[in-house]
Design an enzyme around this catalytic site. Sequence first.
Site, PDB file in Angstrom:
ATOM      1  N   CYS A 278      -1.024  -1.499  -1.742  1.00  0.00           N
ATOM      2  CA  CYS A 278       0.264  -2.201  -1.616  1.00  0.00           C
ATOM      3  C   CYS A 278       0.229  -2.890  -0.267  1.00  0.00           C
ATOM      4  O   CYS A 278       0.885  -2.466   0.686  1.00  0.00           O
ATOM      5  CB  CYS A 278       1.433  -1.233  -1.725  1.00  0.00           C
ATOM      6  SG  CYS A 278       1.511  -0.351  -3.295  1.00  0.00           S
ATOM      7  N   ALA A 279      -0.534  -3.968  -0.170  1.00  0.00           N
ATOM      8  CA  ALA A 279      -1.042  -4.429   1.122  1.00  0.00           C
ATOM      9  C   ALA A 279      -0.062  -5.242   1.960  1.00  0.00           C
ATOM     10  O   ALA A 279      -0.095  -5.148   3.189  1.00  0.00           O
ATOM     11  CB  ALA A 279      -2.312  -5.239   0.902  1.00  0.00           C
ATOM     12  N   CYS A 394       7.699   5.220   3.688  1.00  0.00           N
ATOM     13  CA  CYS A 394       8.694   5.274   4.764  1.00  0.00           C
ATOM     14  C   CYS A 394       9.996   5.897   4.297  1.00  0.00           C
ATOM     15  O   CYS A 394      11.085   5.448   4.642  1.00  0.00           O
ATOM     16  CB  CYS A 394       8.931   3.885   5.356  1.00  0.00           C
ATOM     17  SG  CYS A 394       9.420   2.624   4.161  1.00  0.00           S
TER      18      CYS A 394
END
Length: 473
Positions: A278-279, A394
């Site tokens: 998921c760059a 996150c």
Amino acid sequence: MNDSKKNKKPSKPSDNRSKPAPSRDGGAPSKPGLEVRATAAKLLAAVVDRKISLDGMLDLTHGNPAYKTLRDADRALARAILTTALRYLPRLEAAVASLIETPLPEGARALHHVLVIAAAQILHLDVPSHAAVDLAVEQANRDPRNRRFAKLVNAVLRRLVREKDEVLTATAAVSPVPGWFQERLAAIYGEAEARRIAEAQLVPAGIDLTVKSDPALWAEKLDGKVLPTGSIRLAAFEGAVSGLEGFSEGVWWVQDAAASIPAQLFGDLKGKRIADLCAAPGGKTAQLIAAGACVTAVEQSANRLARLKENLARLGLEADLVGGDLFNFRPDELLDGVLLDAPCSSTGTTRRHPDVLWTKGPEDIAKLAALQEKMLRHAVTLVKPGGLIVFSNCSLDSSEGEDLVVRVLKDHPGLERVAVDPKDWPGLETAISPIGEFRTTPAMLPGDQKFVGGMDGFFASVIRLAGNAERSV
């Protein structure tokens, strides 16, 4: 890796009181500052009542029309008012409620938001209180739904100005986060730590940089300090980061200190074949490349993939870019490692995005956790025996982190958790759990008079595929 970000001193938004703007209905010109407050109230309503992301509405290309028509200085003021209102929302609502003898009617949501926006200015922003009061009254008078409450608005807000210190003291015990989230924090971290995390999101995040090499040198050049992650934290300054030394040369990129941790957990990467699943926007991809890895960067969104390409070009770094669904990604040869920084509820980023807690709820966390687990199970199939998977996100919620990893490990005896050694992370020992997983929170890293404290809430776990293991999970 938001290279256009500005690091403004947050406590002094300017109230640009230039010539009156024409009203949108073609009538008399608006009072100076009225359109800013009206826009802020409308966007607050969109976030709280309709669960619309603030970032999208503040986009200057596709965002909210009312916001886009404001001048630059007025947009800055609207953003300051909005983010402050969202950070303090439960306390602001408690403050307003304490000054109204009879609760507002259920249908008076527009009036409610007008009062909250004004209260945010009076209690927490460096703008003239009389302007906040007068413009809120004007908003009420101009809205047929609220006109009959104009005198109430005036009385409540003038009293708030007079009793500011008392109200701040009385509402200090109110959690600044939604009740559902406070309950989840308490269940996961305990009451005391949950309170510290909730309070930490009141302080806007500073700007951290990741450098290709020699952070001590660049900290000195940029008047920053080196954090335990090796990141550089900047002191507050006026202007855009693109004007700082080293930007045009591609020496560094903007990346929160916590976000820089996952890529570092692979250890020596020289010559290793790594996929970043998921760059975009590319901060972790850049770290992997700079560490010597041969990187394949996978990104589903075409727009985000284009942004990733631009960011890598500025940094003078190259990766094999793959556009499309990560579930369709199959490398020609099995990889040495996979970084999966999975899409999540983003509850660890509320210092930057205070709308997150008002646009998401427990049901969103459950859906995202299920997606992350599916992604992690796919990531396992991409590595060769002995290969590493670093799973991160996150979120502050254990259902998107620890709980998820336990299930995957239980289902696959060929996987093992690789414990992170606290000795390798001086200054962040408390962020590493007894079983060796990373868990940072916004309450970590103390600040001082020059540098803002805190870091994003992040979870990271290192998983190894055993040498004789099956890869399907």
